[in-house]
Design a protein around this motif. Structure first.
Motif, mmCIF file in Angstrom:
data_model
loop_
_atom_site.group_PDB
_atom_site.id
_atom_site.type_symbol
_atom_site.label_atom_id
_atom_site.label_comp_id
_atom_site.label_asym_id
_atom_site.label_seq_id
_atom_site.Cartn_x
_atom_site.Cartn_y
_atom_site.Cartn_z
ATOM 1 N N ALA A 133 0.884 -1.176 0.000
ATOM 2 C CA ALA A 133 0.000 0.000 0.000
ATOM 3 C C ALA A 133 0.917 1.220 0.000
ATOM 4 N N VAL A 134 0.882 1.980 -1.083
ATOM 5 C CA VAL A 134 1.857 3.035 -1.321
ATOM 6 C C VAL A 134 1.168 4.386 -1.444
ATOM 7 N N GLY A 135 1.682 5.370 -0.747
ATOM 8 C CA GLY A 135 1.195 6.739 -0.897
ATOM 9 C C GLY A 135 1.922 7.428 -2.036
ATOM 10 N N VAL A 136 1.161 8.119 -2.893
ATOM 11 C CA VAL A 136 1.742 8.822 -4.037
ATOM 12 C C VAL A 136 1.184 10.239 -4.103
ATOM 13 N N ALA A 137 1.862 11.090 -4.862
ATOM 14 C CA ALA A 137 1.449 12.492 -4.966
ATOM 15 C C ALA A 137 0.187 12.667 -5.800
ATOM 16 N N VAL A 138 0.084 11.931 -6.890
ATOM 17 C CA VAL A 138 -1.069 12.078 -7.783
ATOM 18 C C VAL A 138 -1.228 10.800 -8.597
ATOM 19 N N LEU A 139 -2.466 10.509 -8.972
ATOM 20 C CA LEU A 139 -2.785 9.353 -9.815
ATOM 21 C C LEU A 139 -3.494 9.833 -11.078
#
Length: 156
Positions: A133-139
């Motif tokens: 489960a990865v947090g990212v800036a934008v999808l």
């Protein structure tokens, strides 16, 4: 063709959606040997994102968890598109979830639990999997969540 897995979906009040068309140059799912790999599935419902934005800002963790369930349902549709029958799933091997996160949001595992829990509800022990489960800036499309799934199939 529908079998036990789709009957289970119906028991849960869920309908397998149509496969979400690709947004770029890729396939929704591909099979290699006994494995099916899905592309990242957004929480599209009837061709649209129901919510956009960052989790922990415009989108609550609870909303995002529900969106992750939708992503997993879309992933099952993508698997069926190449496997032909969801009853061929021997097990879910791996789930990778991406959460477009506000800078102080750290609840990515809880959000992606939405996908993991749906797979368990639908597939039972076959739905138990490894996960990131990865947090990212934008999808893409400013989606709050994206999920990809790898499954192992039994022979046709």
């Amino acid at each position: 063709m529908s079998g036990a897995v789709e009957a289970r979906l119906a028991e849960l009040g869920l309908t397998l959606p149509s496969v979400v068309p690709p947004l770029a140059a890729y396939q929704p799912a591909v099979q290699s040997g006994v494995y099916v790999y899905t592309s990242g599935q957004l929480p599209m419902v009837e061709g649209k994102l129901p919510v956009t934005g960052k989790v922990g800002a415009e989108v609550t963790a609870e909303e995002a968890k529900e969106l992750a369930r939708t992503c997993a349902l879309n992933a099952l549709a993508a698997v069926k598109s190449v496997a032909g029958d969801l009853d061929r799933i021997a097990r879910v091997v791996k789930v990778v979830g991406f959460v477009a996160s506000a800078s102080d949001f750290t609840g990515q595992p809880g959000v992606i639990n939405g996908a993991s829990e749906l797979l368990g509800e639908v597939l039972g022990d076959k739905g138990v999997h490894a996960r990131s489960a990865v947090g990212v800036a934008v999808l893409p499309l400013d989606a709050p969540v994206e999920v990809e799934v790898q499954v192992e199939l039994v022979s046709a």
